[in-house]
Design a protein around this motif. Structure first.
Motif, mmCIF file in Angstrom:
data_model
loop_
_atom_site.group_PDB
_atom_site.id
_atom_site.type_symbol
_atom_site.label_atom_id
_atom_site.label_comp_id
_atom_site.label_asym_id
_atom_site.label_seq_id
_atom_site.Cartn_x
_atom_site.Cartn_y
_atom_site.Cartn_z
ATOM 1 N N THR A 1 -48.107 -24.526 -44.240
ATOM 2 C CA THR A 1 -48.400 -24.812 -45.644
ATOM 3 C C THR A 1 -49.649 -25.674 -45.825
ATOM 4 O O THR A 1 -50.506 -25.357 -46.656
ATOM 5 C CB THR A 1 -47.188 -25.523 -46.284
ATOM 6 N N ASP A 2 -49.759 -26.746 -45.059
ATOM 7 C CA ASP A 2 -50.922 -27.636 -45.226
ATOM 8 C C ASP A 2 -52.218 -26.891 -44.933
ATOM 9 O O ASP A 2 -53.228 -27.063 -45.621
ATOM 10 C CB ASP A 2 -50.825 -28.838 -44.271
ATOM 11 N N THR A 3 -52.174 -26.101 -43.894
ATOM 12 C CA THR A 3 -53.378 -25.357 -43.493
ATOM 13 C C THR A 3 -53.745 -24.327 -44.551
ATOM 14 O O THR A 3 -54.923 -24.184 -44.917
ATOM 15 C CB THR A 3 -53.133 -24.660 -42.143
ATOM 16 N N ILE A 4 -52.723 -23.626 -45.049
ATOM 17 C CA ILE A 4 -52.940 -22.628 -46.105
ATOM 18 C C ILE A 4 -53.663 -23.280 -47.284
ATOM 19 O O ILE A 4 -54.612 -22.729 -47.851
ATOM 20 C CB ILE A 4 -51.573 -22.059 -46.564
ATOM 21 N N LYS A 5 -53.213 -24.498 -47.610
ATOM 22 C CA LYS A 5 -53.824 -25.218 -48.736
ATOM 23 C C LYS A 5 -55.282 -25.562 -48.408
ATOM 24 O O LYS A 5 -56.181 -25.372 -49.221
ATOM 25 C CB LYS A 5 -53.015 -26.490 -48.993
ATOM 26 N N ASN A 6 -55.499 -26.052 -47.194
ATOM 27 C CA ASN A 6 -56.861 -26.450 -46.804
ATOM 28 C C ASN A 6 -57.844 -25.290 -46.849
ATOM 29 O O ASN A 6 -59.023 -25.476 -47.142
ATOM 30 C CB ASN A 6 -56.858 -27.027 -45.383
ATOM 31 N N ILE A 7 -57.348 -24.104 -46.509
ATOM 32 C CA ILE A 7 -58.279 -22.965 -46.442
ATOM 33 C C ILE A 7 -58.203 -22.102 -47.711
ATOM 34 O O ILE A 7 -58.813 -21.035 -47.765
ATOM 35 C CB ILE A 7 -58.040 -22.092 -45.193
ATOM 36 N N ALA A 8 -57.455 -22.587 -48.696
ATOM 37 C CA ALA A 8 -57.383 -21.914 -50.008
ATOM 38 C C ALA A 8 -56.998 -20.447 -49.874
ATOM 39 O O ALA A 8 -57.523 -19.577 -50.563
ATOM 40 C CB ALA A 8 -58.723 -22.035 -50.743
ATOM 41 N N ARG A 9 -56.068 -20.201 -48.963
ATOM 42 C CA ARG A 9 -55.652 -18.810 -48.783
ATOM 43 C C ARG A 9 -54.367 -18.537 -49.550
ATOM 44 O O ARG A 9 -53.514 -19.412 -49.658
ATOM 45 C CB ARG A 9 -55.434 -18.487 -47.307
ATOM 46 N N TYR A 10 -54.252 -17.344 -50.055
ATOM 47 C CA TYR A 10 -53.015 -16.960 -50.724
ATOM 48 C C TYR A 10 -52.053 -16.457 -49.662
ATOM 49 O O TYR A 10 -52.350 -15.512 -48.938
ATOM 50 C CB TYR A 10 -53.302 -15.856 -51.752
ATOM 51 N N TYR A 11 -50.880 -17.092 -49.543
ATOM 52 C CA TYR A 11 -49.857 -16.637 -48.603
ATOM 53 C C TYR A 11 -48.494 -17.001 -49.158
ATOM 54 O O TYR A 11 -48.233 -18.160 -49.469
ATOM 55 C CB TYR A 11 -50.059 -17.282 -47.228
ATOM 56 N N ARG A 12 -47.652 -16.025 -49.330
ATOM 57 C CA ARG A 12 -46.278 -16.253 -49.767
ATOM 58 C C ARG A 12 -45.380 -15.604 -48.729
ATOM 59 O O ARG A 12 -45.335 -14.375 -48.622
ATOM 60 C CB ARG A 12 -46.034 -15.623 -51.144
ATOM 61 N N LYS A 13 -44.670 -16.433 -47.985
ATOM 62 C CA LYS A 13 -43.945 -15.947 -46.813
ATOM 63 C C LYS A 13 -43.016 -14.765 -47.130
ATOM 64 O O LYS A 13 -43.095 -13.729 -46.464
ATOM 65 C CB LYS A 13 -43.137 -17.086 -46.185
ATOM 66 N N GLU A 14 -42.161 -14.932 -48.144
ATOM 67 C CA GLU A 14 -41.159 -13.886 -48.396
ATOM 68 C C GLU A 14 -41.841 -12.561 -48.739
ATOM 69 O O GLU A 14 -41.467 -11.501 -48.251
ATOM 70 C CB GLU A 14 -40.204 -14.296 -49.540
ATOM 71 N N LYS A 15 -42.850 -12.665 -49.602
ATOM 72 C CA LYS A 15 -43.546 -11.435 -50.009
ATOM 73 C C LYS A 15 -44.311 -10.830 -48.829
ATOM 74 O O LYS A 15 -44.372 -9.606 -48.669
ATOM 75 C CB LYS A 15 -44.519 -11.736 -51.152
ATOM 76 N N PHE A 16 -44.918 -11.706 -48.022
ATOM 77 C CA PHE A 16 -45.671 -11.220 -46.862
ATOM 78 C C PHE A 16 -44.726 -10.492 -45.902
ATOM 79 O O PHE A 16 -45.008 -9.364 -45.470
ATOM 80 C CB PHE A 16 -46.358 -12.398 -46.159
ATOM 81 N N ASP A 17 -43.613 -11.145 -45.583
ATOM 82 C CA ASP A 17 -42.664 -10.548 -44.633
ATOM 83 C C ASP A 17 -42.149 -9.203 -45.156
ATOM 84 O O ASP A 17 -42.041 -8.227 -44.409
ATOM 85 C CB ASP A 17 -41.472 -11.490 -44.408
ATOM 86 N N ARG A 18 -41.860 -9.182 -46.444
ATOM 87 C CA ARG A 18 -41.346 -7.939 -47.026
ATOM 88 C C ARG A 18 -42.417 -6.839 -46.962
ATOM 89 O O ARG A 18 -42.122 -5.692 -46.624
ATOM 90 C CB ARG A 18 -40.922 -8.179 -48.480
ATOM 91 N N GLY A 19 -43.646 -7.214 -47.269
ATOM 92 C CA GLY A 19 -44.746 -6.248 -47.225
ATOM 93 C C GLY A 19 -44.909 -5.644 -45.840
ATOM 94 O O GLY A 19 -45.101 -4.430 -45.689
ATOM 95 N N ILE A 20 -44.809 -6.485 -44.808
ATOM 96 C CA ILE A 20 -44.947 -5.988 -43.432
ATOM 97 C C ILE A 20 -43.825 -4.989 -43.130
ATOM 98 O O ILE A 20 -44.065 -3.918 -42.552
ATOM 99 C CB ILE A 20 -44.881 -7.164 -42.418
ATOM 100 N N GLN A 21 -42.612 -5.333 -43.537
ATOM 101 C CA GLN A 21 -41.489 -4.424 -43.264
ATOM 102 C C GLN A 21 -41.664 -3.103 -44.012
ATOM 103 O O GLN A 21 -41.371 -2.033 -43.471
ATOM 104 C CB GLN A 21 -40.146 -5.076 -43.646
ATOM 105 N N LEU A 22 -42.150 -3.169 -45.251
ATOM 106 C CA LEU A 22 -42.376 -1.933 -46.016
ATOM 107 C C LEU A 22 -43.402 -1.038 -45.321
ATOM 108 O O LEU A 22 -43.224 0.176 -45.229
ATOM 109 C CB LEU A 22 -42.863 -2.268 -47.429
ATOM 110 N N LEU A 23 -44.466 -1.659 -44.841
ATOM 111 C CA LEU A 23 -45.507 -0.881 -44.158
ATOM 112 C C LEU A 23 -44.949 -0.219 -42.899
ATOM 113 O O LEU A 23 -45.163 0.975 -42.660
ATOM 114 C CB LEU A 23 -46.682 -1.788 -43.782
ATOM 115 N N LEU A 24 -44.234 -1.015 -42.095
ATOM 116 C CA LEU A 24 -43.709 -0.480 -40.841
ATOM 117 C C LEU A 24 -42.704 0.630 -41.115
ATOM 118 O O LEU A 24 -42.729 1.677 -40.453
ATOM 119 C CB LEU A 24 -43.073 -1.602 -40.012
#
Lengths: 288, 422
Positions: free
Chosen positions: B301-324
């Motif tokens: 989380t701290d790093t995500i904030k420092n690099i101003a990246r958009y990352y939402r764990k639940e959505k990311f994980d779900r997206g990966i599973q959908l792709l696979l």
């Protein structure tokens, strides 16, 4: 750092190592027992066969086939690699889908290695096996590089030379090295300087290196290399009351009972502060 | 009148070729004056197998009047060396540099490379065409050309910034106009430019904010052309994010589906995984996307904030599973050395990815690239990095050098283990 489902395939082995950590009790599971284990808990997508010596089973290739049939993506064997001195066996193993080899090596001097395995000529075969696994550099018309993971069991015969043992195998493009404390005859205070030297030498040669069966308090400054941080311990270990004061207590495996019988806790001191403790705790909690 | 000879050069990795040089050539040649009086050739050298002396040998035969280089962190040293040797041999040659490695730091580049005459800042097509007009003596001085830095009486002069091209339809297709020839696996097309995100390690969003689109009809024609080559089994889309707007993705998927003559697949398309849903995956399949590449770069989380990246764990994980589940290969990227991370936090990201079971996990060490937020304001995080390309991170206030070095060695081992042919 992949977590493998570990499957014990029995005691049979073509080496007879001093201080072999494998209990000689227990039988050899049948292929159907092994298959049932593989089809059981499917938390893992990778499987590791250990023993004993998996290649010494007459149904070794059937076992690999069963692992593939069970849908495992990665098949690893913990082996002395002697069987692979025959390149046909090495090729057949890789063709069967086994690409990961954790290979036990005791010393870079043949005589000492053979003295530990108590089999004359075992060093020659192990090294030839490693060479053969590396020689197979194409699979299905594509470049191939088997994952070779060297496991060096620390013993009174090799602990002073462990840095050189590790370095002597670097030319085989080893992908990882693990130093495992399997022999309880040496005090940690004697072993640790050599372990640290080996770690520094491996990193200098760009090979990742880990330790097993060494408590975290003994690895201060080298915690990055302790395998138990992300994977479970491989044996039974004990702790002292003082361990409760250690910041690493909840995720440290402790030390083997046989070591404690001999040396007690005198080389183990609780770590009161560590900038890594919170991060390791989080990593560990997520694994469990 | 003798034609002015121009060589646009790129040193590329893995047998790729330079799309940007293709754009420069076709955009400049739209101008009848340039078309008539200049001969622009594109020369791609393989950064692995061609050395600088081979390139020098080639150019000594061709004897161009102007040499333009497409500069990236991975080829800048070769560019500097070749420019220096060229100027020694042929002092009259004009050397022009452009690209993300030099555009954000033109004064520094000119100061460090005495052989270089001009550095193009920002988007290059319009600027390069005006430079060509200057060299053809149709412009009185460089001072009127926006988006460059150059030398004048021993001083470095930087002109006003050039605005981005509003209508990308003004840029002809380098494929449809014969400047580039499609080749299997290394052919890029671009359907949009820019990125709405502002990741601190990335060049694109900070320098090309907002999204601009190439005309969809032109995309259709490019795909038809590329896939009409029988040898093309796969090609790439280099958009920063392929799936930003669903209505556009619907149209694009239809175009990719209809225009694809040979059934070639799209590989390593960059997607925003958090915004994937079942329909998006269907659309990606319809577009014949075989593999996607996505973050998260880190899960901390701290790093995500420092690099101003958009990352939402639940959505990311779900997206990966959908792709696979949708049969699309997934490559997830992690970066070593981000501010806020340390060895164990990096390992935590790696383990989080392994638990998701993507097809491959790609580790890279942080390159603090010119023009990025981290390059400009890295002091905030105690960033120490190599000023020389490829600008590798040395340490930051949470990730000391020794730990970064260990993490790199560990990552090589993890990458081999995870990605080994399955």
């Amino acid at each position: 750092m992949i977590l493998y489902k570990r499957i014990d395939v029995g005691r049979g082995c073509n080496n007879n190592c001093l201080c072999c950590p494998v209990s000689q009790e227990g039988g050899t599971p049948s292929l159907s027992d092994i298959t049932a284990q593989m089809n059981g808990n499917r938390r893992f997508d990778s499987v590791a066969f250990f023993g004993g010596e998996p290649t010494s089973r007459p149904d070794f290739f059937d076992m690999l086939h069963a692992a593939r049939q069970a849908g495992y993506k990665r098949i690893k064997i913990l082996t002395n690699a002697r069987a692979f001195a025959d390149i046909n066996v090495a090729a057949k193993t890789i063709q069967a889908g086994c690409y990961f080899f954790e290979i036990k090596v005791h010393h870079h001097e043949p005589a000492i290695h053979d003295a530990v395995t108590r089999v004359r000529g075992s060093w020659d075969q192990t090294v030839q096996g490693i060479e053969n696994l590396r020689r197979i550099d194409m699979l299905d018309d594509e470049p191939f590089h088997a994952f070779l993971h060297l496991r060096i069991p620390l013993s009174r015969e090799n602990y002073r030379d462990v840095g050189n043992v590790a370095l002597s195998f670097v030319p085989y493009e080893i992908d990882r090295i693990t130093l495992s404390l399997d022999d309880s005859a040496m005090r940690l205070a004697e072993v640790l300087p050599h372990v640290r030297n080996a770690i520094n030498a491996a990193i200098l040669n760009r090979v990742w290196i880990t330790t097993r069966n060494i408590p975290l308090c003994a690895m201060t400054g080298f915690e990055h290399h302790v395998e138990e941080i992300y994977s479970s311990a491989e044996g039974t270990f004990e702790k002292s009351k003082l361990c409760k004061q250690c910041v690493y207590d909840e995720f440290c495996p402790g030390i083997s009972p046989s070591y404690l019988d001999r040396f007690g806790f005198r080389d183990l001191k609780p770590v009161s502060q560590s900038r890594h403790a919170e991060d390791i705790r989080r990593l560990r909690n997520e694994e469990s | 009148m003798k034609k002015v000879k121009v060589a646009l050069i790129a040193f590329n990795w893995a047998d790729h070729f330079s799309l940007s040089n293709g754009y420069l050539k076709v955009y400049a040649e739209q101008d009848p004056l340039i078309e008539k009086n200049a001969e622009i050739q594109i020369v791609d050298f393989d950064a692995e197998n061609h050395d600088v002396r081979q390139a020098l040998c080639y150019l000594s035969k061709e004897r161009p009047d102007i040499v333009g280089f497409s500069c990236y962190c991975w080829n800048m040293e070769m560019v500097s060396q070749l420019a220096r040797l060229l100027k020694l041999l042929y002092p009259e040659i004009q050397i022009v540099l452009g690209g993300p490695e030099v555009g954000p730091i033109p004064e520094k580049c000119l100061a460090e490379n005495p052989a270089v005459d001009v550095v193009v800042t920002g988007e290059g097509e319009v600027t390069f065409r005006e430079l060509m007009k200057f060299y053809l003596k149709r412009l009185p001085s460089m001072a009127s050309i926006r988006g460059i830095a150059y030398r004048k009486n021993g001083e470095i002069v930087r002109t006003e910034e050039r605005p981005l091209i509003e209508d990308l339809g003004e840029i002809p297709s380098p494929y449809l106009n014969g400047a580039l020839t499609p080749r299997d696996g290394v052919t890029y097309i671009e359907t949009s430019r820019g990125c709405p995100y502002r990741c601190a390690f990335c060049f694109e969003g900070k320098n090309f904010p907002g999204l601009r689109f190439f005309p969809e009809e032109r995309v259709r024609k490019e795909i038809e052309f590329i896939t009409s080559h029988a040898a093309i089994r796969s090609f790439h889309v280099v958009d920063s994010v392929f799936n930003l707007k669903k209505d556009r993705l619907r149209r694009l998927a239809q175009i990719f589906h209809d225009a694809n003559r040979s059934g070639a697949g799209l590989t390593t398309v960059e997607v925003m995984t958090e915004s994937l849903d079942e329909e998006t995956v269907e659309l990606l399949n319809k577009a014949k996307v075989l593999s996607v590449e996505t973050g998260p770069q880190t899960v901390n989380t701290d790093t995500i904030k420092n690099i101003a990246r958009y990352y939402r764990k639940e959505k990311f994980d779900r997206g990966i599973q959908l792709l696979l589940r949708g049969g699309i290969e997934v490559l997830t990227d992690l970066i070593i050395g981000l501010p806020g991370d340390n060895f164990f936090k990096f390992l935590r990201s790696a383990r989080a990815m392994m638990r998701l079971r993507p097809t491959r996990i790609i580790y890279s060490i942080l390159h603090v690239l010119p023009g990025t937020e981290l390059y400009v304001n890295g002091d905030r995080f105690g960033l120490l990095f190599d000023e020389k390309p490829p600008h590798l991170i040395l340490q930051n206030e949470t990730f000391p050098y020794e730990e970064i070095d260990k993490a790199v060695v560990m990552a090589v081992s993890m990458e081999r283990e995870y990605n080994l042919k399955l």
